[in-house]
Design an enzyme around this catalytic site. Structure first.
Site, short mmCIF file in Angstrom:
data_model
loop_
_atom_site.label_atom_id
_atom_site.label_comp_id
_atom_site.label_asym_id
_atom_site.label_seq_id
_atom_site.Cartn_x
_atom_site.Cartn_y
_atom_site.Cartn_z
N ARG A 190 -12.06 -3.77 -7.95
CA ARG A 190 -12.05 -4.51 -6.39
C ARG A 190 -13.57 -4.60 -5.91
O ARG A 190 -14.06 -3.61 -5.60
CB ARG A 190 -11.04 -3.79 -5.65
CG ARG A 190 -10.56 -4.46 -4.36
CD ARG A 190 -9.65 -3.86 -3.59
NE ARG A 190 -10.52 -2.79 -2.49
CZ ARG A 190 -9.87 -1.81 -1.80
NH1 ARG A 190 -8.64 -2.05 -1.81
NH2 ARG A 190 -10.62 -1.19 -1.28
N TYR A 235 -11.55 1.07 10.08
CA TYR A 235 -12.76 1.72 9.45
C TYR A 235 -12.92 0.85 8.34
O TYR A 235 -13.79 1.15 7.42
CB TYR A 235 -12.60 3.05 8.94
CG TYR A 235 -11.20 3.41 8.31
CD1 TYR A 235 -11.12 3.18 6.73
CD2 TYR A 235 -10.10 4.09 8.93
CE1 TYR A 235 -10.00 3.40 6.23
CE2 TYR A 235 -9.11 4.35 8.22
CZ TYR A 235 -8.97 4.10 6.86
OH TYR A 235 -7.81 4.45 6.25
N LYS A 236 -12.39 -0.40 8.03
CA LYS A 236 -12.82 -1.09 7.04
C LYS A 236 -13.58 -2.19 7.54
O LYS A 236 -14.83 -2.15 7.74
CB LYS A 236 -11.31 -1.78 6.49
CG LYS A 236 -10.69 -0.59 5.67
CD LYS A 236 -9.21 -0.95 5.26
CE LYS A 236 -8.54 0.48 4.56
NZ LYS A 236 -7.23 0.28 4.44
N PHE A 265 1.17 -0.98 0.09
CA PHE A 265 0.07 0.06 -0.03
C PHE A 265 0.72 1.19 -0.09
O PHE A 265 1.86 1.26 0.65
CB PHE A 265 -0.82 0.22 1.18
CG PHE A 265 -1.91 1.01 1.20
CD1 PHE A 265 -3.23 0.79 0.69
CD2 PHE A 265 -1.86 2.10 2.11
CE1 PHE A 265 -4.21 1.59 0.54
CE2 PHE A 265 -2.87 3.04 1.87
CZ PHE A 265 -4.01 3.03 1.32
N ASP A 307 0.98 -5.17 8.38
CA ASP A 307 -0.07 -4.30 8.32
C ASP A 307 -1.17 -5.32 8.14
O ASP A 307 -1.18 -6.08 7.05
CB ASP A 307 0.40 -3.42 7.10
CG ASP A 307 -0.89 -2.55 6.69
OD1 ASP A 307 -2.04 -2.64 7.07
OD2 ASP A 307 -0.40 -1.48 6.37
C1 LIG Z 1 -6.31 1.65 4.23
C2 LIG Z 1 -5.07 1.24 4.38
C3 LIG Z 1 -4.20 2.05 5.26
C4 LIG Z 1 -4.76 3.27 5.62
O1 LIG Z 1 -4.13 4.21 6.29
P1 LIG Z 1 -4.62 5.43 6.96
O2 LIG Z 1 -3.62 6.41 7.71
O3 LIG Z 1 -5.79 5.17 7.64
O4 LIG Z 1 -5.05 6.44 5.77
C5 LIG Z 1 -2.80 1.65 5.40
N1 LIG Z 1 -2.40 0.73 4.89
C6 LIG Z 1 -3.10 -0.37 4.16
C7 LIG Z 1 -2.62 -1.71 3.74
C8 LIG Z 1 -4.47 0.06 3.90
O5 LIG Z 1 -5.16 -0.90 3.49
#
Ligand SMILES: *Cc1c(COP(=O)(O)O)cnc(C)c1O
Length: 402
Positions: free
Chosen positions: A378, A229-230, A127, A204
């Protein structure tokens, strides 16, 4: 074999988790929402909880709420997530900053704990925030980045990781479930591989927590960070959680020393003296409204239990894969997700050069997936809120619009 809609209807009728959908705010029954892995739906209980925190705690109880209602939120919600979703022990997890900031703190602490080691490992397909953080820390400290590439649709293998490792590697940053392909990595095996050269692991969990069973203690993970939040339905911008292995806690020090991480914070004394437990990973005042909204969604997942959630998730993604094969493949789409359910998380990505345009038409017609560069649609299938008919109807619409 032809799959018809009654196949999906039968799967819904037999679904043990079907009733959970009624515990979410759903105003538009015609909307096919396939993006619960970018922003999970709003639990009815969270709406009530936030209203209570707003009106009672803040509106009436005012500053007194800090001492009797809010001070323990980071550890209380951390423990709820840790115990039910992460295979962690009480006291192993804290909820604090955004995922990005928490990852920065985690990677920085891991680098500090391996002084003299000059390299850091990350996948090319990780990511963006994870990659940028590694680039930032590498630049500040003059470290070499070792990229694992190409991870591809099946994700990082043990051989690929082993090829970039030696005794100069301080830490590797890996995503348990890839945000595009949904490839599910072997967290235990890859962590053991890192430990074999004395490197630390930062995992992560953004796309795995709440969709895949996780056992951080058994897998001997060093540090893990994840999003709320996911699949946890904590609401937009809800803070992340951080896990640190118990026996590493006195060796790992996060870099943002704020008053919330200090022993006896209300003494406001000279000099930083870190709390002895996970409170040391706090920096400043947490966002209470956002944090309070996390708890009801996590409690619901805990109640449903991870094994049934994982079973339904695999069945949902399997239906999507079957429909891809039947309808989309003949139209030139390619499956960009592992075919083996044990190797994937809870989303499915289908790829074709015009995916961006197709996504726009889908959104206009009331189907909400996510477009992921360069050419992927997705489909996030959230086990507590996505029905099998949603998968069927959503895939039918892609076949129609594509
Ligand atoms: C959604 C996501 C993030 C989000 O980071 P934020 O600081 O909340 O914007 C980080 N890493 C991965 C792999 C994600 O899917």
């Amino acid at each position: 074999m032809t799959i018809d809609r009654s196949t999906a209807e039968k799967l819904d009728a037999a679904d043990l988790l079907a009733d959970y959908r009624n515990r979410f705010v759903i105003n538009d029954e015609t909307l096919i929402y396939l993006d619960g892995n970018s922003l999970g739906r709003l639990p009815i209980a969270s709406r009530e909880r936030v209203r209570r925190v707003l009106e009672d705690d803040w509106g009436q109880h005012l500053i007194r709420s800090w001492t009797d209602r809010w001070l323990d939120l980071p550890s209380r919600i951390g423990d709820l997530i840790g115990q039910h979703l992460l295979g962690a022990r009480p006291g192993d997890v804290i909820v604090s900053d955004s995922t990005t900031v928490a990852l920065y703190k985690a990677i920085s602490a891991a680098l500090d704990a391996r002084p003299g080691r000059r390299s850091v490992v990350i996948e090319r397909d990780n990511f963006p925030t994870d990659r940028y953080l590694v680039e930032s820390l590498a630049q500040q400290r003059g470290l070499e980045i070792r990229w694992v590439e190409p991870a591809g649709t099946e994700g990082v293998t043990d051989a690929q990781l082993a090829a970039v490792l030696d005794e100069t590697v301080a830490v590797a940053v890996l995503s348990q479930v890839d945000y595009r392909s949904a490839a599910l990595l072997d967290m235990k095996g890859l962590t053991a591989r890192l430990h074999s050269v004395g490197a630390l692991s930062v995992w992560d969990l953004c796309h795995s927590v709440g969709s895949v069973p996780i056992d951080l203690v058994a897998d001997e993970v060093d540090i893990a960070v994840g999003c709320t939040y996911k699949y946890l339905n904590g609401g937009p911008g809800a803070p992340s959680f951080t896990y640190v292995r118990a026996d590493l806690r006195d060796q790992l020090r996060q870099p943002i020393w704020g008053w919330w991480g200090r022993r006896e914070m209300f003494d406001m004394d000279q000099g930083f003296d870190a709390q002895p437990d996970m409170q040391a990973w706090l920096s400043g005042t947490p966002s209470v409204l956002s944090m309070a909204a996390i708890e009801p969604g996590v409690a619901m997942i805990a109640e449903a239990g991870m094994p049934p959630i994982r079973d339904k998730s695999c069945a949902l993604t399997a239906l999507a894969v079957d429909l891809h094969d039947e309808w989309l493949e003949p139209q030139g789409w390619v499956l960009a997700t592992p075919r083996d359910p044990s190797r994937r998380g809870s989303h499915v990505t289908v790829a074709r050069a015009d995916a961006l345009e197709v996504t726009a038409r889908l959104v206009e017609s009331g189907v909400i997936p996510d477009f992921r560069r360069p050419d992927g649609i997705r489909l996030g299938l959230a086990p507590l809120t996505t029905r099998f008919v949603d998968v069927y109807d959503g895939m039918a619409r892609i076949a129609q619009e594509g």
